[in-house]
Design a protein around this motif. Structure first.
Motif, short mmCIF file in Angstrom:
data_model
loop_
_atom_site.label_atom_id
_atom_site.label_comp_id
_atom_site.label_asym_id
_atom_site.label_seq_id
_atom_site.Cartn_x
_atom_site.Cartn_y
_atom_site.Cartn_z
N GLU A 266 0.83 -1.21 0.00
CA GLU A 266 0.00 0.00 0.00
C GLU A 266 0.86 1.26 0.00
O GLU A 266 0.55 2.24 -0.67
CB GLU A 266 -0.92 0.00 1.23
CG GLU A 266 -1.98 -1.10 1.24
CD GLU A 266 -3.10 -0.86 0.26
OE1 GLU A 266 -3.12 0.21 -0.38
OE2 GLU A 266 -3.96 -1.74 0.12
N THR A 267 1.96 1.22 0.75
CA THR A 267 2.88 2.36 0.82
C THR A 267 4.29 1.88 0.50
O THR A 267 4.88 1.15 1.29
CB THR A 267 2.87 3.00 2.22
OG1 THR A 267 1.54 3.38 2.56
CG2 THR A 267 3.76 4.23 2.25
N SER B 175 1.89 -3.18 4.37
CA SER B 175 0.58 -3.79 4.15
C SER B 175 0.45 -4.14 2.68
O SER B 175 0.67 -3.29 1.80
CB SER B 175 -0.55 -2.84 4.56
OG SER B 175 -0.49 -2.55 5.94
N SER C 73 -1.10 -4.72 -0.87
CA SER C 73 -2.17 -4.09 -1.62
C SER C 73 -3.18 -5.14 -2.09
O SER C 73 -2.82 -6.07 -2.82
CB SER C 73 -1.60 -3.34 -2.83
OG SER C 73 -2.62 -3.00 -3.74
N GLN C 74 -4.43 -4.96 -1.70
CA GLN C 74 -5.46 -5.90 -2.14
C GLN C 74 -5.71 -5.78 -3.64
O GLN C 74 -6.05 -6.76 -4.30
CB GLN C 74 -6.75 -5.63 -1.36
CG GLN C 74 -6.64 -5.90 0.14
CD GLN C 74 -6.17 -7.31 0.44
OE1 GLN C 74 -6.76 -8.28 0.00
NE2 GLN C 74 -5.09 -7.42 1.22
#
Length: 373
Positions: free
Chosen positions: A339-340, A360, A362-363
């Motif tokens: 995500e980041t 995290s 990324s979905q």
């Protein structure tokens, strides 16, 4: 502090290990003196505890078929981790290491183990409520890095200069070019053009990707020394430790190698042979963070600097915990996985402040780049 101790003493168990395949597209196809590829065929591990905490690890190959084989090995080894306490990360690793005795501690077996070992370290640090680098005993919040996602053999000189200027705009103050053409003087001309464009204050490395015989590596190295190259990487075939040692002895410039070797035992062979000035373990060929740490300890005993190869997001934590860590390779191949992405500022990777790896998944990436099993 009491709350943290209570958290650590609370029983934790690995309840499941999910293995996925992803075809991560590169910004553009890449060509070296050895490889030609357009995707990082990634095997992603998401290791979960009974409380729903997730640890992340990954390994990869350049070809889809080989990644499929890795995924099968990862799934087989995952059964060793299920039901165990992730905080006993070395005990988990030892159990997997023992299981791999027949296959051996090199090749695909080590690569598959690396994804699980990295995910387990991520979980262990999260259980302690610490970023991984602090869990490993480090206190650096950033690590000096170099850009490695460009300056490939198939770029024209104009493209090389444009990419180099792009790296500067992204916050890099060091970068690596590829070499290894049959006529090494063509490589020298390309390096000279980039050095002239960057000026003397930017650190420049050159990677030959094992392309040269020993005599050419020495001649090319002397030309590169005149261009203030920081290190010459993998000048000769990776098993030729004696030849690499002679190249290193003949040059004043640093020689770096080790990325193609497996486990700390092979790194000790490099150290005993004085094969290079800098060792650069590859996280997946080490079998994960456990053996990477063992290699770092060996390097310290030999007073040898240690670097990294690929896997920026995890290797940054390991190097941040080493007093003899030299430079982190920054490779963007897995930026989109999280995500980041990792942040680069003033020539350094800034360590995430979150627990564990601090990342995290990324979905959207899990959906968009999934490979059917």
């Amino acid at each position: 502090m009491i709350a943290q101790i209570a958290l650590w003493e609370k029983p934790v168990k690995i309840s499941s290990v999910e293995v996925r395949r992803l075809a991560m597209p590169l910004r553009r196809p890449i060509r070296t003196s050895v490889h030609n590829f357009s995707h990082a065929q990634t095997v992603l591990v998401q290791m979960r505890t009974d409380e729903g905490v997730t640890g992340t690890g990954w390994c990869f190959a350049f070809e889809a078929g080989k990644a499929a084989a890795l995924a099968t090995l990862v799934e087989d080894l995952a059964t060793i981790y299920e039901g165990r306490d992730p905080r006993a990360v070395r005990a988990c690793f030892d159990a997997a290491w023992k299981d791999l005795n027949f296959l051996g501690h090199a090749g695909a077996a080590m690569i598959a183990l690396s994804a699980l070992d990295t995910a387990c370290w991520d979980l262990a640090a999260q259980a302690a409520g610490l970023p991984l680098y602090r869990f490993l005993g480090g206190d650096k919040t950033e690590v000096q890095t170099y850009a490695s996602s460009g300056l490939w053999l198939d770029r024209s000189i104009d493209e090389l200069i444009a990419e180099a200027e792009g790296f500067l705009a992204e916050g890099h103050r060091a970068m690596k070019m590829r070499a290894g053409r049959p006529d090494y003087m063509l490589d020298i001309a390309r390096v000279r053009a980039v050095r002239d464009a960057l000026g003397p204050d930017i650190t420049l490395m050159v990677d030959a990707n094992q392309a040269w015989p020993e005599s050419i590596a020495i001649r090319a190295g002397r030309e590169l020394e005149a261009l203030d190259v920081f290190w010459l990487e993998e000048p000769v075939f990776y098993t030729d430790l004696e030849g690499c040692a002679r190249v290193a002895a003949a040059l004043d410039m640093r020689v770096a190698t080790g990325e193609t070797s497996y486990g700390s035992a092979s790194m000790k062979q490099h150290l005993d042979a004085r094969a290079a000035d800098v060792l650069m373990p590859d996280l997946q060929r080490m079998g994960g963070i456990t053996e990477y740490l063992n290699t770092c300890t060996l390097c310290a005993a030999y007073s040898q600097p240690v670097s990294s190869h690929l896997f920026t997001e995890a290797s940054a934590h390991v190097l941040a915990a080493q007093s003899h860590g030299l430079m982190l390779e920054h490779m963007e191949w897995w930026d989109a996985l999280f995500e980041t992405p990792i942040v680069v500022a003033e020539g350094a990777v800034v360590l995430p402040s979150g627990d564990g790896l601090g990342l995290s998944v990324s979905q959207a990436v899990l959906q968009n780049f999934a490979v059917d099993r």
